[in-house]
Scaffold this motif. Structure first.
Motif, mmCIF file in Angstrom:
data_model
loop_
_atom_site.group_PDB
_atom_site.id
_atom_site.type_symbol
_atom_site.label_atom_id
_atom_site.label_comp_id
_atom_site.label_asym_id
_atom_site.label_seq_id
_atom_site.Cartn_x
_atom_site.Cartn_y
_atom_site.Cartn_z
ATOM 1 N N PRO A 35 0.815 -1.217 0.000
ATOM 2 C CA PRO A 35 0.000 0.000 0.000
ATOM 3 C C PRO A 35 0.845 1.262 0.000
ATOM 4 O O PRO A 35 2.009 1.252 0.394
ATOM 5 C CB PRO A 35 -0.782 -0.117 1.310
ATOM 6 N N TYR A 36 0.249 2.352 -0.466
ATOM 7 C CA TYR A 36 0.810 3.697 -0.363
ATOM 8 C C TYR A 36 2.178 3.832 -1.027
ATOM 9 O O TYR A 36 3.088 4.479 -0.505
ATOM 10 C CB TYR A 36 0.875 4.134 1.100
ATOM 11 N N VAL A 37 2.333 3.187 -2.180
ATOM 12 C CA VAL A 37 3.527 3.377 -2.999
ATOM 13 C C VAL A 37 3.303 4.623 -3.847
ATOM 14 O O VAL A 37 2.287 4.726 -4.547
ATOM 15 C CB VAL A 37 3.776 2.167 -3.922
ATOM 16 N N ASN A 38 4.215 5.568 -3.797
ATOM 17 C CA ASN A 38 4.072 6.741 -4.645
ATOM 18 C C ASN A 38 4.646 6.460 -6.023
ATOM 19 O O ASN A 38 5.730 5.880 -6.171
ATOM 20 C CB ASN A 38 4.721 7.965 -4.003
ATOM 21 N N ILE A 39 3.882 6.859 -7.048
ATOM 22 C CA ILE A 39 4.163 6.490 -8.437
ATOM 23 C C ILE A 39 4.178 7.756 -9.274
ATOM 24 O O ILE A 39 3.229 8.542 -9.239
ATOM 25 C CB ILE A 39 3.075 5.522 -8.968
ATOM 26 N N TRP A 40 5.260 7.956 -10.011
ATOM 27 C CA TRP A 40 5.383 9.117 -10.882
ATOM 28 C C TRP A 40 5.667 8.686 -12.309
ATOM 29 O O TRP A 40 6.326 7.668 -12.547
ATOM 30 C CB TRP A 40 6.545 10.016 -10.457
ATOM 31 N N VAL A 41 5.213 9.489 -13.264
ATOM 32 C CA VAL A 41 5.725 9.385 -14.627
ATOM 33 C C VAL A 41 7.114 10.008 -14.601
ATOM 34 O O VAL A 41 7.285 11.134 -14.129
ATOM 35 C CB VAL A 41 4.821 10.126 -15.627
ATOM 36 N N GLU A 42 8.106 9.256 -15.063
ATOM 37 C CA GLU A 42 9.495 9.709 -14.942
ATOM 38 C C GLU A 42 9.695 11.077 -15.570
ATOM 39 O O GLU A 42 9.294 11.326 -16.708
ATOM 40 C CB GLU A 42 10.434 8.692 -15.597
ATOM 41 N N ASN A 43 10.297 11.979 -14.808
ATOM 42 C CA ASN A 43 10.649 13.337 -15.239
ATOM 43 C C ASN A 43 9.438 14.192 -15.604
ATOM 44 O O ASN A 43 9.568 15.195 -16.303
ATOM 45 C CB ASN A 43 11.623 13.303 -16.418
ATOM 46 N N GLU A 44 8.263 13.793 -15.122
ATOM 47 C CA GLU A 44 7.058 14.582 -15.371
ATOM 48 C C GLU A 44 6.301 14.794 -14.071
ATOM 49 O O GLU A 44 6.446 14.033 -13.125
ATOM 50 C CB GLU A 44 6.149 13.886 -16.399
ATOM 51 N N ASN A 45 5.488 15.830 -14.058
ATOM 52 C CA ASN A 45 4.724 16.165 -12.866
ATOM 53 C C ASN A 45 3.351 15.486 -12.897
ATOM 54 O O ASN A 45 2.308 16.119 -12.784
ATOM 55 C CB ASN A 45 4.571 17.685 -12.764
ATOM 56 N N ILE A 46 3.374 14.170 -13.073
ATOM 57 C CA ILE A 46 2.158 13.357 -13.125
ATOM 58 C C ILE A 46 2.379 12.157 -12.221
ATOM 59 O O ILE A 46 3.421 11.509 -12.300
ATOM 60 C CB ILE A 46 1.860 12.869 -14.557
ATOM 61 N N GLY A 47 1.413 11.861 -11.354
ATOM 62 C CA GLY A 47 1.626 10.725 -10.467
ATOM 63 C C GLY A 47 0.389 10.336 -9.694
ATOM 64 O O GLY A 47 -0.665 10.959 -9.798
ATOM 65 N N LEU A 66 7.460 4.621 -15.552
ATOM 66 C CA LEU A 66 6.933 4.988 -14.256
ATOM 67 C C LEU A 66 7.971 4.708 -13.169
ATOM 68 O O LEU A 66 8.707 3.728 -13.247
ATOM 69 C CB LEU A 66 5.649 4.216 -13.951
ATOM 70 N N VAL A 67 7.999 5.571 -12.167
ATOM 71 C CA VAL A 67 8.900 5.424 -11.027
ATOM 72 C C VAL A 67 8.071 4.988 -9.821
ATOM 73 O O VAL A 67 7.123 5.683 -9.430
ATOM 74 C CB VAL A 67 9.625 6.742 -10.707
ATOM 75 N N PHE A 68 8.415 3.844 -9.226
ATOM 76 C CA PHE A 68 7.716 3.319 -8.058
ATOM 77 C C PHE A 68 8.629 3.461 -6.848
ATOM 78 O O PHE A 68 9.735 2.911 -6.831
ATOM 79 C CB PHE A 68 7.346 1.849 -8.266
ATOM 80 N N SER A 69 8.152 4.177 -5.829
ATOM 81 C CA SER A 69 9.011 4.479 -4.685
ATOM 82 C C SER A 69 8.228 4.361 -3.385
ATOM 83 O O SER A 69 7.165 4.977 -3.229
ATOM 84 C CB SER A 69 9.580 5.897 -4.810
ATOM 85 N N VAL A 70 8.762 3.559 -2.453
ATOM 86 C CA VAL A 70 8.159 3.427 -1.133
ATOM 87 C C VAL A 70 9.244 2.979 -0.157
ATOM 88 O O VAL A 70 10.164 2.246 -0.526
ATOM 89 C CB VAL A 70 6.980 2.425 -1.149
ATOM 90 N N LEU A 71 9.142 3.447 1.065
ATOM 91 C CA LEU A 71 10.125 3.109 2.088
ATOM 92 C C LEU A 71 10.138 1.614 2.339
ATOM 93 O O LEU A 71 9.099 0.969 2.439
ATOM 94 C CB LEU A 71 9.789 3.850 3.380
ATOM 95 N N GLY A 72 11.353 1.045 2.419
ATOM 96 C CA GLY A 72 11.497 -0.382 2.688
ATOM 97 C C GLY A 72 11.657 -1.231 1.455
ATOM 98 O O GLY A 72 11.922 -2.433 1.553
ATOM 99 N N PHE A 73 11.530 -0.608 0.263
ATOM 100 C CA PHE A 73 11.666 -1.341 -0.989
ATOM 101 C C PHE A 73 12.546 -0.554 -1.960
ATOM 102 O O PHE A 73 12.612 0.674 -1.900
ATOM 103 C CB PHE A 73 10.289 -1.585 -1.634
ATOM 104 N N GLU A 74 13.207 -1.285 -2.845
ATOM 105 C CA GLU A 74 14.042 -0.632 -3.847
ATOM 106 C C GLU A 74 13.170 0.126 -4.850
ATOM 107 O O GLU A 74 12.115 -0.363 -5.257
ATOM 108 C CB GLU A 74 14.886 -1.678 -4.584
#
Length: 293
Positions: A35-47, A66-74
């Protein structure tokens, strides 16, 4: 080509280029949704942010990364056209020297210059991280440990949720996380002072400073309709709570994380006579730290 025909062409291009893509984020070891993984379109202000069951939706092209980023995971960067199931690997933390410390809690020192003003930063519909740098001073040696994070919010919704993030500083930008687990905060509606106890993590103030971050979550329970007036016409747009109170600083000590990268906020130089509190200053989230021994 007439204006009307041009509009139709642009609409057709838009339909072919963008679509509502769906997916789910899972743990590579357990197979459980994340849950609560923040997801962005790479180099864009969309997420967006994954919901509690790991699912997410995002309007963009399947060919975008897409960039997937959450604490505790790569952090992972990939195209959703490759798969609708995103697998993240847990982060392996190497602890070379473990220092077991019992805090005395006999002294406290509050640092930061945040104050309550009626200026706020809305998230819009993007999963930002908004960070503030606290530089080290020799007097902190008597109270070297982080006890509380204090921040001001002005939420449009009751019980809006966000994450606390703590980062090391490297090459003038936020770097590695200093927390190994998620710290969620639920804020009440309206203008609030929030005090978050982080003493159990026994985080010592680094000599090169520390960045405290507030991370918005683009999830259904934070969603609301923001209404405003533009050109004497009532408008509305989707937004996500909570809004964060901001102050203005003459020092460039704030950062924003979006699109998979950190950006240092810069002072916007105004050459005219100063008439506004933000002229020749930079916006900073209203955050203070309480240190202890």
């Amino acid at each position: 080509m007439t204006d009307k025909r041009l509009v139709w062409v642009l609409l057709l291009i838009s339909q072919f280029t963008f679509s509502q893509i769906k997916g789910v984020v899972k743990d590579s070891l357990t197979g459980n949704p994340i849950p609560y993984v923040n997801i962005w379109v790479e180099n864009e202000n969309i997420g967006t942010t994954s919901e509690e069951d790991g699912t997410f939706e995002l309007k963009t092209s399947k060919e975008k990364k897409l960039v997937f980023s959450v604490l505790g995971f790569e952090t992972k960067i990939c195209k959703l056209s490759e798969t609708s199931e995103i697998i993240l690997n847990p982060t392996v933390y190497q602890l070379d020297n473990v220092e077991i410390t019992k805090l005395k809690n006999t002294k406290e020192l509050e640092i930061g210059d945040s104050k309550k003003i009626h200026h706020k930063h809305l998230s819009g519909d993007k999963p930002w991280i908004y960070g503030k740098l606290f530089t080290y001073e020799p007097k902190y040696s008597e109270t070297p440990y982080l006890k509380n994070i204090v921040f001001l919010s002005d939420s449009e919704k009751k019980d809006a949720k966000l994450k606390i993030r703590i980062f090391q500083l490297k090459d003038s930008l936020p770097d590695e996380d200093m927390l190994f687990e998620d710290v969620f905060v639920t804020v009440k509606k309206g203008m609030r002072k929030n005090v978050v106890d982080i003493s159990k993590y026994k985080i010592k103030m680094p000599n090169n400073g520390i960045i405290i971050g507030l991370e918005w979550l683009i999830i259904e329970e934070n969603k609301y309709l923001y209404e405003y007036t533009y050109n004497k016409t009532k408008q509305s747009t989707v937004n996500y709570a909570p809004s964060l109170v901001i102050n203005y600083s003459e020092v460039e000590n704030s950062f924003r994380y979006s699109g998979g990268r950190w950006i240092k906020s810069k002072i916007n130089k105004i050459k005219i006579k100063e008439t506004k509190p933000w002229d020749n200053k930079v916006m900073v989230p209203a955050i203070n730290l309480i240190l202890t021994n």
